[in-house]
Design a protein around this motif. Structure first.
Motif, PDB file in Angstrom:
ATOM      1  N   VAL A 120      64.567 -81.675 -57.770  1.00 27.87           N
ATOM      2  CA  VAL A 120      64.251 -81.751 -59.196  1.00 27.87           C
ATOM      3  C   VAL A 120      64.291 -83.217 -59.598  1.00 27.87           C
ATOM      4  O   VAL A 120      64.798 -84.062 -58.859  1.00 27.87           O
ATOM      5  N   SER A 121      63.767 -83.509 -60.766  1.00 32.85           N
ATOM      6  CA  SER A 121      63.840 -84.893 -61.239  1.00 32.85           C
ATOM      7  C   SER A 121      65.270 -85.214 -61.685  1.00 32.85           C
ATOM      8  O   SER A 121      66.042 -84.308 -62.045  1.00 32.85           O
ATOM      9  N   ALA A 122      65.606 -86.485 -61.674  1.00 29.15           N
ATOM     10  CA  ALA A 122      66.930 -86.903 -62.147  1.00 29.15           C
ATOM     11  C   ALA A 122      67.102 -86.531 -63.620  1.00 29.15           C
ATOM     12  O   ALA A 122      68.185 -86.115 -64.046  1.00 29.15           O
ATOM     13  N   ASN A 123      66.037 -86.639 -64.393  1.00 24.87           N
ATOM     14  CA  ASN A 123      66.097 -86.283 -65.811  1.00 24.87           C
ATOM     15  C   ASN A 123      66.403 -84.794 -65.977  1.00 24.87           C
ATOM     16  O   ASN A 123      67.271 -84.410 -66.766  1.00 24.87           O
ATOM     17  N   GLN A 124      65.706 -83.952 -65.226  1.00 25.22           N
ATOM     18  CA  GLN A 124      65.926 -82.508 -65.325  1.00 25.22           C
ATOM     19  C   GLN A 124      67.356 -82.154 -64.926  1.00 25.22           C
ATOM     20  O   GLN A 124      68.027 -81.358 -65.586  1.00 25.22           O
ATOM     21  N   ALA A 169      70.012 -84.103 -65.064  1.00 21.21           N
ATOM     22  CA  ALA A 169      70.928 -84.610 -66.092  1.00 21.21           C
ATOM     23  C   ALA A 169      70.944 -83.688 -67.315  1.00 21.21           C
ATOM     24  O   ALA A 169      72.011 -83.389 -67.861  1.00 21.21           O
ATOM     25  N   VAL A 170      69.777 -83.210 -67.737  1.00 20.73           N
ATOM     26  CA  VAL A 170      69.695 -82.329 -68.905  1.00 20.73           C
ATOM     27  C   VAL A 170      70.424 -81.010 -68.632  1.00 20.73           C
ATOM     28  O   VAL A 170      71.208 -80.536 -69.456  1.00 20.73           O
ATOM     29  N   VAL A 171      70.190 -80.416 -67.465  1.00 20.44           N
ATOM     30  CA  VAL A 171      70.832 -79.145 -67.130  1.00 20.44           C
ATOM     31  C   VAL A 171      72.342 -79.317 -67.045  1.00 20.44           C
ATOM     32  O   VAL A 171      73.108 -78.528 -67.607  1.00 20.44           O
ATOM     33  N   ARG A 172      72.792 -80.358 -66.369  1.00 25.15           N
ATOM     34  CA  ARG A 172      74.242 -80.563 -66.222  1.00 25.15           C
ATOM     35  C   ARG A 172      74.895 -80.873 -67.569  1.00 25.15           C
ATOM     36  O   ARG A 172      75.997 -80.407 -67.851  1.00 25.15           O
ATOM     37  N   LEU A 173      74.236 -81.630 -68.413  1.00 25.30           N
ATOM     38  CA  LEU A 173      74.769 -81.910 -69.741  1.00 25.30           C
ATOM     39  C   LEU A 173      74.852 -80.624 -70.559  1.00 25.30           C
ATOM     40  O   LEU A 173      75.864 -80.334 -71.197  1.00 25.30           O
ATOM     41  N   ALA A 174      73.785 -79.832 -70.525  1.00 27.02           N
ATOM     42  CA  ALA A 174      73.773 -78.563 -71.260  1.00 27.02           C
ATOM     43  C   ALA A 174      74.889 -77.644 -70.766  1.00 27.02           C
ATOM     44  O   ALA A 174      75.588 -77.024 -71.565  1.00 27.02           O
ATOM     45  N   GLN A 175      75.072 -77.564 -69.457  1.00 21.18           N
ATOM     46  CA  GLN A 175      76.131 -76.725 -68.901  1.00 21.18           C
ATOM     47  C   GLN A 175      77.506 -77.213 -69.350  1.00 21.18           C
ATOM     48  O   GLN A 175      78.370 -76.405 -69.678  1.00 21.18           O
ATOM     49  N   SER A 176      77.698 -78.522 -69.404  1.00 23.51           N
ATOM     50  CA  SER A 176      79.002 -79.055 -69.820  1.00 23.51           C
ATOM     51  C   SER A 176      79.275 -78.767 -71.294  1.00 23.51           C
ATOM     52  O   SER A 176      80.420 -78.753 -71.727  1.00 23.51           O
ATOM     53  N   LEU A 177      78.205 -78.516 -72.064  1.00 26.80           N
ATOM     54  CA  LEU A 177      78.351 -78.173 -73.479  1.00 26.80           C
ATOM     55  C   LEU A 177      78.364 -76.657 -73.709  1.00 26.80           C
ATOM     56  O   LEU A 177      78.322 -76.195 -74.842  1.00 26.80           O
ATOM     57  N   GLY A 178      78.383 -75.887 -72.617  1.00 26.40           N
ATOM     58  CA  GLY A 178      78.457 -74.438 -72.736  1.00 26.40           C
ATOM     59  C   GLY A 178      77.123 -73.741 -72.879  1.00 26.40           C
ATOM     60  O   GLY A 178      77.065 -72.573 -73.250  1.00 26.40           O
ATOM     61  N   LEU A 179      76.024 -74.442 -72.594  1.00 25.69           N
ATOM     62  CA  LEU A 179      74.683 -73.840 -72.654  1.00 25.69           C
ATOM     63  C   LEU A 179      74.205 -73.656 -71.216  1.00 25.69           C
ATOM     64  O   LEU A 179      73.683 -74.574 -70.616  1.00 25.69           O
ATOM     65  N   PRO A 180      74.394 -72.477 -70.637  1.00 29.83           N
ATOM     66  CA  PRO A 180      74.072 -72.272 -69.228  1.00 29.83           C
ATOM     67  C   PRO A 180      72.611 -72.543 -68.904  1.00 29.83           C
ATOM     68  O   PRO A 180      71.724 -72.075 -69.598  1.00 29.83           O
ATOM     69  N   LYS A 238      72.983 -93.712 -58.872  1.00 29.18           N
ATOM     70  CA  LYS A 238      72.604 -93.380 -57.499  1.00 29.18           C
ATOM     71  C   LYS A 238      73.005 -91.951 -57.155  1.00 29.18           C
ATOM     72  O   LYS A 238      72.227 -91.203 -56.552  1.00 29.18           O
ATOM     73  N   LEU A 239      74.207 -91.555 -57.552  1.00 28.85           N
ATOM     74  CA  LEU A 239      74.656 -90.187 -57.295  1.00 28.85           C
ATOM     75  C   LEU A 239      73.739 -89.168 -57.960  1.00 28.85           C
ATOM     76  O   LEU A 239      73.374 -88.152 -57.365  1.00 28.85           O
ATOM     77  N   LEU A 240      73.321 -89.459 -59.183  1.00 29.95           N
ATOM     78  CA  LEU A 240      72.402 -88.575 -59.908  1.00 29.95           C
ATOM     79  C   LEU A 240      71.064 -88.466 -59.180  1.00 29.95           C
ATOM     80  O   LEU A 240      70.543 -87.374 -58.966  1.00 29.95           O
ATOM     81  N   ILE A 241      70.517 -89.601 -58.756  1.00 26.69           N
ATOM     82  CA  ILE A 241      69.230 -89.612 -58.056  1.00 26.69           C
ATOM     83  C   ILE A 241      69.333 -88.874 -56.715  1.00 26.69           C
ATOM     84  O   ILE A 241      68.464 -88.062 -56.370  1.00 26.69           O
ATOM     85  N   ASP A 242      70.402 -89.124 -55.971  1.00 28.61           N
ATOM     86  CA  ASP A 242      70.578 -88.465 -54.663  1.00 28.61           C
ATOM     87  C   ASP A 242      70.743 -86.955 -54.823  1.00 28.61           C
ATOM     88  O   ASP A 242      70.162 -86.171 -54.069  1.00 28.61           O
TER      89      ASP A 242
END
Length: 127
Positions: free
Chosen positions: A102-106, A108-119, A91-95
């Motif tokens: 943006v879409s929840a998928n987009q 999630a991908v950006v935040r995951l990439a940022q957490s792995l050091g890929l801005p 729910k937090l992701l969707i909100d």
């Protein structure tokens, strides 16, 4: 099939480029992930990649000449995966995605990439 220099030079090896700083200023360090010790640098990212191509050719030529093993890039995954999470996190992701338009998928991908050091979700470059 005979694996010659052209064969290896055309494989989609993973290239990582990152800016570095030393006493003389900023430069770019580039390496081929699959080929241990195969790296180069340059004043710009373009120069680093150009130098890396020369180093890659020399690396492969020496390995062929000496009969050494030349690693090949692995098969890339599909880019899809099923992810389970607690309903409250979903729910937090969707909100959050809705607020950012943006879409929840987009998101999630950006935040995951940022957490792995890929801005910003930037992907690794393939040569």
């Amino acid at each position: 099939m005979m694996k010659d220099i052209a064969y290896y030079m055309n494989l989609p090896y993973t290239v990582e480029i990152k800016p570095e700083r030393d006493d003389s200023g900023i430069y770019f360090f580039a390496k081929i992930v699959e080929l241990s010790g195969c790296h180069a640098d340059g004043r710009t990212s373009v120069e680093a990649v150009q130098a890396l191509e020369e180093v890659k050719r020399a690396y492969i030529e020496v390995k062929i000449e000496l009969g050494g093993e030349i690693p090949e890039p692995g098969k890339m995954p599909s880019g899809q995966m099923l992810l389970r999470m607690p309903p409250s996190l979903h729910k937090l992701l969707i909100d959050t995605a809705a607020r950012e338009k943006v879409s929840a998928n987009q998101l999630a991908v950006v935040r995951l990439a940022q957490s792995l050091g890929l801005p910003g979700g930037v992907q690794k470059v393939h040569s």
